[in-house]
Write a protein that holds these residues in place. Structure first.
Motif, mmCIF file in Angstrom:
data_model
loop_
_atom_site.group_PDB
_atom_site.id
_atom_site.type_symbol
_atom_site.label_atom_id
_atom_site.label_comp_id
_atom_site.label_asym_id
_atom_site.label_seq_id
_atom_site.Cartn_x
_atom_site.Cartn_y
_atom_site.Cartn_z
ATOM 1 N N LEU A 40 -0.037 61.911 105.777
ATOM 2 C CA LEU A 40 -0.497 63.190 106.314
ATOM 3 C C LEU A 40 0.679 64.080 106.697
ATOM 4 N N GLU A 41 1.711 63.483 107.261
ATOM 5 C CA GLU A 41 2.896 64.261 107.633
ATOM 6 C C GLU A 41 3.545 64.903 106.414
ATOM 7 N N ALA A 42 3.481 64.210 105.272
ATOM 8 C CA ALA A 42 4.050 64.760 104.042
ATOM 9 C C ALA A 42 3.105 65.740 103.367
ATOM 10 N N ALA A 43 1.794 65.509 103.493
ATOM 11 C CA ALA A 43 0.812 66.304 102.744
ATOM 12 C C ALA A 43 0.522 67.652 103.390
ATOM 13 N N ILE A 44 0.448 67.703 104.702
ATOM 14 C CA ILE A 44 0.004 68.930 105.368
ATOM 15 C C ILE A 44 0.932 70.107 105.094
ATOM 16 N N PRO A 45 2.254 69.945 105.157
ATOM 17 C CA PRO A 45 3.115 71.079 104.788
ATOM 18 C C PRO A 45 2.921 71.511 103.335
ATOM 19 N N LEU A 46 2.629 70.580 102.439
ATOM 20 C CA LEU A 46 2.378 70.941 101.045
ATOM 21 C C LEU A 46 1.105 71.758 100.927
ATOM 22 N N LEU A 47 0.106 71.402 101.713
ATOM 23 C CA LEU A 47 -1.174 72.122 101.683
ATOM 24 C C LEU A 47 -0.979 73.567 102.125
ATOM 25 N N GLU A 48 -0.214 73.762 103.169
ATOM 26 C CA GLU A 48 0.037 75.124 103.639
ATOM 27 C C GLU A 48 0.873 75.914 102.618
#
Length: 250
Positions: free
Chosen positions: A239-247
């Motif tokens: 999640l820590e890696a994915a959330i910045p990618l989502l934004e």
């Protein structure tokens, strides 16, 4: 703009590292959600967290108010849901501790409130469920897993069973014949309800144990808990890696 919600499953009744900015008791036409809607910031981004089984973990899979949960998220303008699910492994690739981003689902549940489209309709409504998970959101999670060097398996069919008991060996054999790679109790109707609300939805599955008859040892709640403890640490990294990618993607 993306408005993200995380639905936590068994082993994730709270989100470590979430800076809480508010909590809300929410009422819906379908009753109350599983718990407080928790608003906060995580990995530098705003999101909403909801524990599927409540906090503490007291709501069994067949008693989760899935409609209230999804309705409450949609009413709070959520556009994307990352759901965390604890599952059993059916095929050899789905060993305990592995993270899986499923791409298909088969529903074996019964008696659950499974649709918003049943009363007071202007016309009968059907949704396209050919691809039950959001492919862009799935790809983003896979990319994040690769970046974090996590043991991600990038596809799989989730067999959703009724619970709360675990399955028999014959039932797991049947699931395998049907093409299931994973078995869990919370994947449906959650995924379909999100589709009815036009919310992008993807699942991160943590394989907590071998399905019945697949492992060499008896399935115990203690062994499942130990595997989930380590597996959820990997989920947090994902999640820590994915959330910045989502934004960034939006």
């Amino acid at each position: 703009m993306t408005q993200l919600a995380i639905i936590g499953g068994s082993g994730l009744t709270a989100l470590p590292g979430l800076t809480i900015t508010g909590q809300q008791v929410f009422k819906t036409p379908y009753g109350e959600p599983s718990g407080f809607l928790t608003f906060g910031t995580y990995a530098g981004h705003e999101l909403l967290f909801l524990p599927r089984h409540g906090n503490p973990h007291t709501i069994p899979p067949h008693k989760v108010n899935y409609r209230a949960n999804i309705w409450a998220l949609q009413a709070n303008n959520i556009t994307d849901i990352i759901a965390v699910n604890a599952v059993g492994g059916v095929t050899d690739e789905m060993y305990p501790g592995r993270l899986v981003i499923p791409d298909q689902i088969i529903d074996y549940t019964w008696g659950r409130g499974h649709t918003f489209f049943e009363d007071g309709l202007a016309h009968v409504t059907h949704i396209d469920f050919t691809q039950p998970y959001s492919e862009p959101l799935r790809r983003l999670l896979i990319q994040a897993g690769d970046q974090a060097e996590l043991p991600i398996y990038a596809a799989g069919t989730y067999g959703a069973t009724q619970g709360p008991r675990l399955e028999s060996t014959a039932e797991i054999d049947r699931l395998m014949r049907d093409g299931c790679d994973l078995v869990g109790m919370t994947g449906m109707p959650e995924a379909a309800l999100a589709r009815e609300m036009d919310i992008n939805y993807a699942s991160v599955c943590v394989v907590a144990n071998w399905g019945a008859g697949r492992g060499s040892e008896a399935i115990t709640m203690e062994s499942i808990r130990l595997t989930l403890d380590s597996g959820m640490q990997n989920v947090v990294q994902l999640l820590e890696a994915a959330i910045p990618l989502l934004e960034h993607d939006n």
